[in-house]
Design a protein around this motif. Structure first.
Motif, PDB file in Angstrom:
ATOM      1  N   GLU A  68       1.078  -2.779 -12.472  1.00  0.00           N
ATOM      2  CA  GLU A  68       0.943  -2.224 -13.824  1.00  0.00           C
ATOM      3  C   GLU A  68       1.994  -2.790 -14.761  1.00  0.00           C
ATOM      4  N   ARG A  69       3.196  -2.980 -14.244  1.00  0.00           N
ATOM      5  CA  ARG A  69       4.290  -3.531 -15.072  1.00  0.00           C
ATOM      6  C   ARG A  69       3.981  -4.945 -15.539  1.00  0.00           C
ATOM      7  N   TYR A 128       0.900 -10.494  -7.825  1.00  0.00           N
ATOM      8  CA  TYR A 128       1.033  -9.042  -7.964  1.00  0.00           C
ATOM      9  C   TYR A 128      -0.350  -8.383  -7.994  1.00  0.00           C
ATOM     10  N   TRP A 177      -1.885  -5.801  -5.136  1.00  0.00           N
ATOM     11  CA  TRP A 177      -2.440  -4.491  -5.485  1.00  0.00           C
ATOM     12  C   TRP A 177      -3.856  -4.326  -4.933  1.00  0.00           C
ATOM     13  N   HIS A 230       3.136  -0.043  -9.035  1.00  0.00           N
ATOM     14  CA  HIS A 230       4.067  -0.089 -10.166  1.00  0.00           C
ATOM     15  C   HIS A 230       4.242  -1.513 -10.672  1.00  0.00           C
ATOM     16  N   ASP A 231       4.434  -2.455  -9.761  1.00  0.00           N
ATOM     17  CA  ASP A 231       4.669  -3.840 -10.202  1.00  0.00           C
ATOM     18  C   ASP A 231       3.390  -4.466 -10.769  1.00  0.00           C
ATOM     19  N   PRO A 249       2.786   2.703  -3.709  1.00  0.00           N
ATOM     20  CA  PRO A 249       3.293   3.002  -5.052  1.00  0.00           C
ATOM     21  C   PRO A 249       4.141   1.885  -5.650  1.00  0.00           C
ATOM     22  N   GLU A 250       4.908   1.179  -4.836  1.00  0.00           N
ATOM     23  CA  GLU A 250       5.729   0.087  -5.348  1.00  0.00           C
ATOM     24  C   GLU A 250       4.863  -1.082  -5.816  1.00  0.00           C
TER      25      GLU A 250
END
Length: 289
Positions: free
Chosen positions: A284-285, A266, A270, A281-282, A277-278
């Motif tokens: 940061e999650r 992940y 990034w 999001h993953d 954006p997807e």
């Protein structure tokens, strides 16, 4: 659904309107336009842009020749992804036609302006142009692809599927037909049908990273991550520097309970595609619990 590569116009061209054919018949003071047309025909877009701009600055052109010059300039600018300048060129062409008391009937004018507007995020206005193009030339592949993309951007998923149905009908041997429709089917929640389209793309190009990634992704969305995982691995092997593909691999690993392996992927996805954006999001999650 994010695709691993832009498939809107892969393998296709932004053909100018047929008005441009008149340019090679122009008088000698429009030699730059003839040279621009020759460069455009050879795919030398930067040279075509330079020549058409010179022609428009210096030559005495009649209305049809001027419209053709702007249309061909717009086509070269689209090919160079200079979308605002392309839109300006097409707007000039339409303004000349309207000032002369005529109405544009050439579908490529509408189509190419619709593409420029779509790329600039002007989706409602793009849709108006593309509908005009489709009404006049319903079997133009690039028009139908762009319609599908615009409908997706407007969250009109059923209409996007219909547009991509037309692309599949027109170009059944092009992987983009199946990948784009698979993405639209996912947006509509029809995961099983999306898997079948992705399988068809893989049959056409079994070593292509984009096709493998789409099949991987559709299988994940169809709750078949175990089946997806080896395909995700093959996609990464084919295109290791694609953020979307690395992200799909991470998603499959997480779905089968292998989060320790998924987390660094992940992060890598990034770093490769920080604007997605997807993917953001993953990242940061999974890294900022």
């Amino acid at each position: 659904m994010r695709l691993s590569a832009p498939l809107l116009a892969a393998g296709l061209v932004f053909a100018p309107a047929t008005h441009a054919a008149a340019l090679v018949q122009a008088s000698s003071d429009a030699s730059e336009c003839a040279a621009g047309q020759a460069a455009l025909d050879r795919g030398e877009n930067a040279e075509a842009i330079r020549q058409f701009r010179a022609c428009l600055d210096h030559a005495e052109l009649d209305m049809n020749q001027e419209v053709g010059a702007y249309a061909s300039l717009g086509a070269a600018l689209l090919a160079e992804q200079e979308f605002q300048d392309a839109l300006d060129a097409y707007n000039f062409a339409f303004a000349i036609i309207e000032t002369g008391g005529a109405r544009a009937v050439e579908p490529t004018l509408y189509r190419n302006r619709g593409i420029a507007r779509s790329e600039l995020g002007q989706h409602e206005r793009a849709l108006d142009d593309l509908r005009m193009a489709a009404a006049a030339a319903p079997d133009d592949t690039l028009t139908q692809i762009t319609l599908g993309i615009v409908y997706q951007a407007l969250d009109r998923d059923a209409e996007a599927v219909v547009a991509f149905d037309n692309v599949v009908r027109l170009q059944p041997d092009w992987i983009g037909s199946w990948i784009n429709r698979a993405g639209a089917l996912l947006d509509l929640g029809l995961t099983g049908a999306a898997v079948e389209d992705a399988r068809r793309a893989v049959e056409l190009a079994p070593e292509d990273g984009s096709t493998l990634n789409m099949l991987c992704w559709t299988l994940i969305k169809d709750d078949r991550a175990e089946t997806a995982l080896p395909l995700c691995e093959q996609a990464v092997a084919a295109e290791p520097d694609s953020g979307a593909i690395v992200h799909s691999h991470a998603t499959a690993l997480e779905a089968v309970g292998r989060m320790r392996e998924a987390r660094p992927l992940y992060r890598r996805a990034w770093r490769l595609s920080p604007e997605d954006p997807e993917i953001l999001h993953d990242y940061e999650r999974t890294h900022n619990p």
